[in-house]
Design an enzyme around this catalytic site. Structure first.
Site, PDB file in Angstrom:
ATOM      1  N   GLU A  82       0.805  -1.217   0.000  1.00  0.00           N
ATOM      2  CA  GLU A  82       0.000   0.000   0.000  1.00  0.00           C
ATOM      3  C   GLU A  82       0.842   1.273   0.000  1.00  0.00           C
ATOM      4  OE1 GLU A  82      -2.887  -0.334   3.134  1.00  0.00           O
ATOM      5  OE2 GLU A  82      -3.580  -2.322   2.467  1.00  0.00           O
ATOM      6  N   HIS A  83       2.167   1.113   0.143  1.00  0.00           N
ATOM      7  CA  HIS A  83       3.086   2.264   0.172  1.00  0.00           C
ATOM      8  C   HIS A  83       4.307   1.919  -0.674  1.00  0.00           C
ATOM      9  CE1 HIS A  83       0.586   3.762   3.441  1.00  0.00           C
ATOM     10  NE2 HIS A  83       0.682   2.555   3.989  1.00  0.00           N
TER      11      HIS A  83
END
Length: 306
Positions: A156-157
């Site tokens: 997600e990052h």
């Protein structure tokens, strides 16, 4: 019978055939697949705690395997993955037991997640080749130790561009499948510009080897309505064109369309249209305190003449 009556009868038969063909094709897109993330919150949940309907295909998804060190500093390791799920309760022996007791159960692991230690879990490769070599080696070891069936991608990052992410993850899935280490793979994007740019780049190049899209519809605002959910579902089905986009909810109701506020109404609508490719839940750790009531409801819906 005169010509006009013959023509009318032929037209009627044609319309009936088209209707039934359309209905059959529509129904064929429905699935009885149920998936649930487990182990990320260390609430002592076990595979055997969950109700498993024998009429569904059931996937547990261990959360998470992360390419970071397990020390308190938790630094990136360039593709050397470690187990970060509740390994005390979700052991290799427990994986084997739940699969032996339920022929419809498969178990996967998810890569990445939101955080590790006190910070975000970043996708942070040194290069495609070095990350890929380390990832294939470390994940093959974990997957074989735990007797797992597939992987899920939930980064997600990012500290890299979408193309590098696409090449790393795409080649990882390709290699693990080619080597017979896994039989399926999924991705878990959500509606965020950076996240979508990375996953859609992956989809454009490698969508043909990705079996399921675990789209995080619960990342939309809390209080999402049925009509909004269906609109979101249509949008993401277009973004991941040709993919099996699953409906999803978060069991604590903190985001998206809550399970007690119309989620199952929306799923019934999708099913009637032949677009219910399955349901997944975040997560078993939270559902345990609710008696897994929404898991039972989800599986009952999926099991009925899918």
């Amino acid at each position: 019978m005169d010509f006009s009556k013959q023509l009318s009868l032929a037209l009627f038969i044609f319309q009936v055939l088209v209707f039934f063909q359309s209905s059959a094709q529509s129904a064929s897109n429905n699935s009885n697949l149920f998936r649930e993330y487990i182990g990320a919150e260390f609430k002592n949940v076990k595979f055997s705690d969950l109700p498993i309907n024998s009429q569904v295909e059931f996937h547990f998804i261990l959360s998470f395997a992360i390419d970071y060190t397990t020390s308190s500093s938790a630094t990136p390791t360039d593709g050397n993955f470690n187990v970060f799920w509740d390994a005390d309760n979700l052991t290799p022996a427990q994986v084997s037991a739940i699969k032996n007791q339920n022929s419809n159960v498969k178990v996967a692991l998810s890569l990445g997640g939101d955080s590790v230690g006190d910070g975000y879990a970043y996708f942070n490769p040194t290069s495609v080749n070095s990350w890929l070599s380390n990832a294939v080696s470390s994940l093959t070891s974990i997957i074989q130790e735990y007797n797992l069936d597939g992987i899920d991608i939930d980064y997600e990052h990012f500290k890299t561009d979408p193309e590098t992410f696409s090449e790393c993850i795409g080649k990882l899935i390709s290699t693990l499948k080619k080597n017979g280490v896994i039989s399926f793979a999924s991705i878990a994007p959500y509606d965020d510009d950076e996240v979508q740019s990375h996953y859609m780049a992956l989809w454009r190049s490698y969508g043909h080897i990705i079996d399921y899209v675990n789209f995080q519809f619960y990342a939309y605002d809390k209080g999402t309505t049925v009509s909004e959910f269906l609109d979101y579902f249509g949008t993401q089905s277009s973004n991941y064109n040709g993919g099996k986009v699953l409906a999803s909810f978060i069991s604590d109701g903190s985001g998206g369309l809550a399970p007690d506020s119309g989620f199952f109404t929306a799923c019934s609508r999708l099913k009637s249209e032949g677009n219910l490719h399955g349901i997944f839940v975040w997560c078993a750790d939270d559902s345990k305190g609710l008696g897994f009531k929404y898991e039972k409801q989800s599986q009952s819906l999926l099991a009925i003449s899918h």
